[in-house]
Design a protein around this motif. Sequence first.
Motif, PDB file in Angstrom:
ATOM      1  N   LEU A  96     -23.171  -2.048 -19.962  1.00 17.27           N
ATOM      2  CA  LEU A  96     -23.933  -1.522 -21.249  1.00 17.27           C
ATOM      3  C   LEU A  96     -23.657  -1.197 -22.501  1.00 17.27           C
ATOM      4  CD1 LEU A  96     -26.585   0.224 -18.085  1.00 17.27           C
ATOM      5  CD2 LEU A  96     -26.107  -2.512 -19.717  1.00 17.27           C
ATOM      6  N   ARG A  97     -22.090   0.096 -22.791  1.00 12.42           N
ATOM      7  CA  ARG A  97     -21.868   0.413 -24.043  1.00 12.42           C
ATOM      8  C   ARG A  97     -20.878   0.070 -24.550  1.00 12.42           C
ATOM      9  NH1 ARG A  97     -21.414   6.337 -23.973  1.00 12.42           N
ATOM     10  NH2 ARG A  97     -19.742   5.757 -25.378  1.00 12.42           N
ATOM     11  N   THR A  98     -20.709  -1.456 -23.918  1.00 13.05           N
ATOM     12  CA  THR A  98     -19.541  -3.197 -24.867  1.00 13.05           C
ATOM     13  C   THR A  98     -21.134  -2.774 -25.374  1.00 13.05           C
ATOM     14  OG1 THR A  98     -18.591  -2.500 -23.324  1.00 13.05           O
ATOM     15  CG2 THR A  98     -18.465  -4.243 -25.132  1.00 13.05           C
ATOM     16  N   LEU A  99     -22.102  -3.435 -24.869  1.00 13.61           N
ATOM     17  CA  LEU A  99     -23.733  -4.265 -25.204  1.00 13.61           C
ATOM     18  C   LEU A  99     -23.717  -3.727 -26.521  1.00 13.61           C
ATOM     19  CD1 LEU A  99     -25.319  -6.548 -24.777  1.00 13.61           C
ATOM     20  CD2 LEU A  99     -26.220  -5.226 -23.198  1.00 13.61           C
ATOM     21  N   LEU A 100     -24.297  -2.127 -26.835  1.00 13.52           N
ATOM     22  CA  LEU A 100     -24.329  -1.256 -27.434  1.00 13.52           C
ATOM     23  C   LEU A 100     -23.344  -1.489 -28.771  1.00 13.52           C
ATOM     24  CD1 LEU A 100     -26.780   0.465 -24.895  1.00 13.52           C
ATOM     25  CD2 LEU A 100     -27.267  -1.131 -26.418  1.00 13.52           C
ATOM     26  N   GLY A 101     -22.575  -1.378 -28.751  1.00 16.65           N
ATOM     27  CA  GLY A 101     -21.457  -1.694 -29.625  1.00 16.65           C
ATOM     28  C   GLY A 101     -20.816   0.287 -29.494  1.00 16.65           C
ATOM     29  N   LEU A 102     -20.598   0.067 -28.468  1.00 22.82           N
ATOM     30  CA  LEU A 102     -20.027   2.211 -28.406  1.00 22.82           C
ATOM     31  C   LEU A 102     -18.367   2.256 -28.017  1.00 22.82           C
ATOM     32  CD1 LEU A 102     -23.184   3.491 -26.457  1.00 22.82           C
ATOM     33  CD2 LEU A 102     -22.665   3.402 -29.232  1.00 22.82           C
ATOM     34  N   ALA A 131     -24.227  -8.946 -34.836  1.00 25.56           N
ATOM     35  CA  ALA A 131     -25.720  -8.467 -35.279  1.00 25.56           C
ATOM     36  C   ALA A 131     -26.226  -7.667 -34.552  1.00 25.56           C
ATOM     37  CB  ALA A 131     -26.363 -10.392 -34.689  1.00 25.56           C
ATOM     38  N   LEU A 132     -25.714  -6.404 -34.292  1.00 22.37           N
ATOM     39  CA  LEU A 132     -26.268  -5.076 -33.856  1.00 22.37           C
ATOM     40  C   LEU A 132     -27.150  -4.421 -35.086  1.00 22.37           C
ATOM     41  CD1 LEU A 132     -24.042  -3.549 -31.245  1.00 22.37           C
ATOM     42  CD2 LEU A 132     -26.231  -4.191 -30.825  1.00 22.37           C
ATOM     43  N   PRO A 133     -26.777  -4.487 -35.851  1.00 21.86           N
ATOM     44  CA  PRO A 133     -27.627  -3.754 -37.131  1.00 21.86           C
ATOM     45  C   PRO A 133     -29.228  -4.648 -37.228  1.00 21.86           C
ATOM     46  CG  PRO A 133     -25.598  -3.688 -37.961  1.00 21.86           C
ATOM     47  CD  PRO A 133     -25.556  -4.843 -36.536  1.00 21.86           C
ATOM     48  N   LEU A 187     -30.868 -11.268 -27.953  1.00 22.62           N
ATOM     49  CA  LEU A 187     -32.373 -11.958 -28.134  1.00 22.62           C
ATOM     50  C   LEU A 187     -31.764 -13.302 -29.069  1.00 22.62           C
ATOM     51  CD1 LEU A 187     -34.190  -8.956 -28.724  1.00 22.62           C
ATOM     52  CD2 LEU A 187     -34.736 -10.534 -27.454  1.00 22.62           C
ATOM     53  N   GLY A 188     -30.746 -14.156 -28.573  1.00 23.49           N
ATOM     54  CA  GLY A 188     -29.955 -14.903 -28.876  1.00 23.49           C
ATOM     55  C   GLY A 188     -29.739 -14.555 -30.763  1.00 23.49           C
TER      56      GLY A 188
END
Length: 239
Positions: free
Chosen positions: A54-60, A78-80, A71-72
Amino acid sequence: AEMAAVLEIEGLRKTYRSRRRGTRQALDGFDMRVEAGQVHGFLGPNGSGKTTTLRTLLGLIRPNGGRMAILGQEVPAALPSVAGQVGAIVESPQFFPHFSARDTLSLLAGAGGVPQTRVMEVLELVGLRERAKDRVKTYSLGMKQRLAVASALLKNPKLLILDEPANGLDPGGIREMRSLMRDLAASGMTVVVSSHILGEVQLICDSVTIISLGRRVAAGPVAEVLAEHSGNGLRVRLE
Ligand code: ATP
């Protein structure tokens, strides 16, 4: 055509290296896929790699390999642009005990460029409207957790990510959290909720991904996965 997943993870790898703990492969080619409008359980024992994912997914955290899309859109690149569509609680937020819930969210809304009218809307969603003016220090743990969810809902995200939201709650608190997640999914939101408790995921979720030692060991509709794996004693030992 196949419907785009809200969340897609393929071959994710993460190795921690620390002087104290040595080298630890937390994620070893982990895969996960979550479709829109689901409450998706992310189930695995302590230390299996849920928080790292989960932390990797959120760029942490920066992964060592693999790919992820929300969302594709590829993350973290594309996090920003997707950040406004993702609400997340990956650690218990600390609130000022002397602030009311309304003032707390009002501050966060102000800082996040969210209209103030949204504050009472989200308090209503999480069932705290009646207690909006009470100080957070008078809140139960379950109410604080729901206030945390409210803060993640300010931006009206398409994807809500909750790391162990039922942790430490009493049965009443768990029931309220469960019905909140069901309501959010019914409104079209996709919810990913991590847990190390099988029974909890069974009650709350439509679909599930089971992680063990940094790898996916099962995934699919919750009833199917649990039926398939209860017989042969779920390789994963939960709790
Ligand atoms: P929990 O429910 O206990 O948080 P988890 O499934 O979320 O468990 P992670 O926290 O992702 O698991 O941990 C996966 C593995 O990586 C564990 O073996 C853990 O000890 C290790 N780990 C996590 N963070 C670090 C770190 N900062 N440095 C070294 N090892 C770490």
